[in-house]
Design a protein around this motif. Sequence first.
Motif, mmCIF file in Angstrom:
data_model
loop_
_atom_site.group_PDB
_atom_site.id
_atom_site.type_symbol
_atom_site.label_atom_id
_atom_site.label_comp_id
_atom_site.label_asym_id
_atom_site.label_seq_id
_atom_site.Cartn_x
_atom_site.Cartn_y
_atom_site.Cartn_z
ATOM 1 N N GLU A 72 0.906 -1.286 0.020
ATOM 2 C CA GLU A 72 -0.003 -0.122 0.253
ATOM 3 C C GLU A 72 0.848 1.465 -0.024
ATOM 4 O O GLU A 72 1.856 1.260 0.829
ATOM 5 C CB GLU A 72 -0.796 0.054 0.967
ATOM 6 C CG GLU A 72 -1.699 1.069 1.454
ATOM 7 C CD GLU A 72 -2.663 1.112 2.721
ATOM 8 O OE1 GLU A 72 -3.401 2.064 2.753
ATOM 9 O OE2 GLU A 72 -2.639 -0.084 3.389
ATOM 10 N N GLY A 73 0.501 2.106 -0.876
ATOM 11 C CA GLY A 73 1.294 3.628 -0.851
ATOM 12 C C GLY A 73 2.419 3.544 -1.722
ATOM 13 O O GLY A 73 2.952 4.455 -1.936
ATOM 14 N N ALA A 74 2.762 2.516 -2.236
ATOM 15 C CA ALA A 74 3.965 2.477 -3.513
ATOM 16 C C ALA A 74 3.621 3.260 -4.723
ATOM 17 O O ALA A 74 2.264 3.402 -4.962
ATOM 18 C CB ALA A 74 3.991 0.910 -3.924
ATOM 19 N N VAL A 75 4.654 3.668 -5.186
ATOM 20 C CA VAL A 75 4.402 4.658 -6.222
ATOM 21 C C VAL A 75 5.208 3.884 -7.626
ATOM 22 O O VAL A 75 6.262 3.425 -7.263
ATOM 23 C CB VAL A 75 5.069 6.117 -6.098
ATOM 24 C CG1 VAL A 75 4.882 6.790 -7.409
ATOM 25 C CG2 VAL A 75 4.190 6.700 -5.051
ATOM 26 N N LEU A 76 4.256 3.720 -8.743
ATOM 27 C CA LEU A 76 4.985 3.033 -9.715
ATOM 28 C C LEU A 76 6.127 4.058 -10.408
ATOM 29 O O LEU A 76 5.684 5.106 -10.889
ATOM 30 C CB LEU A 76 4.097 2.810 -10.815
ATOM 31 C CG LEU A 76 4.591 1.794 -12.148
ATOM 32 C CD1 LEU A 76 5.232 0.795 -11.650
ATOM 33 C CD2 LEU A 76 3.405 1.657 -13.172
ATOM 34 N N LEU A 77 7.320 3.905 -10.595
ATOM 35 C CA LEU A 77 8.355 4.623 -11.047
ATOM 36 C C LEU A 77 8.485 4.352 -12.757
ATOM 37 O O LEU A 77 8.823 5.093 -13.459
ATOM 38 C CB LEU A 77 9.697 4.558 -10.446
ATOM 39 C CG LEU A 77 9.545 4.822 -8.972
ATOM 40 C CD1 LEU A 77 11.082 4.890 -8.288
ATOM 41 C CD2 LEU A 77 9.229 6.413 -8.854
ATOM 42 N N LEU A 78 8.361 3.002 -12.939
ATOM 43 C CA LEU A 78 8.752 2.600 -14.188
ATOM 44 C C LEU A 78 8.042 1.314 -14.638
ATOM 45 O O LEU A 78 8.182 0.350 -13.863
ATOM 46 C CB LEU A 78 10.340 2.161 -14.328
ATOM 47 C CG LEU A 78 11.067 2.279 -15.867
ATOM 48 C CD1 LEU A 78 10.750 3.654 -16.358
ATOM 49 C CD2 LEU A 78 12.599 1.950 -15.634
ATOM 50 N N SER A 79 6.987 1.547 -15.517
ATOM 51 C CA SER A 79 6.015 0.165 -16.006
ATOM 52 C C SER A 79 7.029 -0.652 -16.814
ATOM 53 O O SER A 79 7.903 -0.088 -17.383
ATOM 54 C CB SER A 79 4.656 0.702 -16.280
ATOM 55 O OG SER A 79 5.039 1.340 -17.733
ATOM 56 N N GLY A 116 0.781 -2.827 -15.077
ATOM 57 C CA GLY A 116 0.598 -3.121 -13.728
ATOM 58 C C GLY A 116 1.847 -3.701 -12.892
ATOM 59 O O GLY A 116 1.792 -3.808 -11.740
ATOM 60 N N ARG A 117 3.167 -3.913 -13.852
ATOM 61 C CA ARG A 117 4.125 -4.581 -13.044
ATOM 62 C C ARG A 117 5.321 -3.593 -13.525
ATOM 63 O O ARG A 117 5.389 -2.959 -14.713
ATOM 64 C CB ARG A 117 4.517 -5.900 -13.838
ATOM 65 C CG ARG A 117 5.342 -6.786 -13.002
ATOM 66 C CD ARG A 117 5.322 -8.171 -13.481
ATOM 67 N NE ARG A 117 5.751 -8.478 -14.963
ATOM 68 C CZ ARG A 117 5.636 -9.426 -15.618
ATOM 69 N NH1 ARG A 117 4.870 -10.482 -14.974
ATOM 70 N NH2 ARG A 117 5.769 -9.570 -17.034
ATOM 71 N N GLY A 118 6.228 -3.465 -12.791
ATOM 72 C CA GLY A 118 7.578 -2.742 -12.968
ATOM 73 C C GLY A 118 8.313 -2.262 -11.592
ATOM 74 O O GLY A 118 8.154 -3.125 -10.842
ATOM 75 N N TYR A 119 8.877 -1.264 -11.923
ATOM 76 C CA TYR A 119 9.641 -0.753 -10.402
ATOM 77 C C TYR A 119 8.974 0.099 -9.699
ATOM 78 O O TYR A 119 8.443 1.329 -10.162
ATOM 79 C CB TYR A 119 10.938 -0.145 -10.868
ATOM 80 C CG TYR A 119 12.044 -0.972 -11.478
ATOM 81 C CD1 TYR A 119 12.911 -1.717 -10.649
ATOM 82 C CD2 TYR A 119 12.397 -1.157 -12.885
ATOM 83 C CE1 TYR A 119 13.969 -2.652 -10.897
ATOM 84 C CE2 TYR A 119 13.258 -2.216 -13.174
ATOM 85 C CZ TYR A 119 14.000 -2.830 -12.458
ATOM 86 O OH TYR A 119 14.721 -3.650 -12.813
#
Length: 300
Positions: A157-164, A273-276
């Motif tokens: 929870e609360g994570a931010v996607l930097l790079l998909s 929906g997947r990445g860093y």
Amino acid sequence: MSDRPLDLGWMRIFTEVARRGSLTAAAAAASLRLTQPAVSYQIRRLEEELGVALVQRRHRGIELTTEGQRLFEIVSRNVDAIDLLAQQLRRTEERQTIRLHTDYAFSSLWLIPRMHGFRALNPDINIQIVATQDPLGQGKHDSDVMVIFGTRQEAGEGAVLLLSEKVTPVCSPALLAETPAPTGVADFSRHKLIHLENTSQAHWFDWAAYFKHFGVHRGAEHDGGDISFNNYTMVVQATIGEQGFALGWAGLVDPLLEAGVLVTAGPSLDAPGRGYWLMRPKSSDSAVRKLTGWLIDERR
């Protein structure tokens, strides 16, 4: 009595005794961690050094003498100021060094080329980059910053996607000069490929998943001459060295494509929906906020 400076330890012990009105209570203070006899001995040494009585021992504690009261009024202010400054210095030291945990690919191909920007904005903050294929197993401190590869569920929870995640077949321009360019995905199955081994629990696109998505079967007769690495940086280096075709991750190989060191050679495949992901840090320290804010601003 001598003219040498008084020991700060004596001053701290005397301050605790004066404030608590008891040798026993002072000994129990977390800041001293001494026994009652040790506290009593140190007070006697201080009195001998000054040549005056500082406390009068009573049945249920102590009372300060006139000289003891005068000393306490001066010493307590200075001991408090020293302790406060020491706490501030410790916090500053802890705040100035932040460990950023991520994997080898993200650290070497995305993070390090950009770090000069953060350092220019925050010259007083030291960053220690810890690269490992298992970042989640490394971050132990509240001030640690974590960037992991995975899904939103894995990042929390609360994570931010930097790079998909988005991959495209890439190769060296020189390789295409020597080898006919693939006209379709099926053509890649007959070329030498460079693989990234997956020894972690994270899932990402590999050549098998790429072929499966496009409905291509690669027979065993075509995999001779392939090469594999357990580090994506080595995959990239081998690709630049004309050793075959590799899957290039968007955001990681972009500078190499822009410089013409690598070129794309086939259709892309993405997993939005997947990445860093930048995981939500445990600490709200200002330096941690600056680093995480900067990472988010650097997204594309």
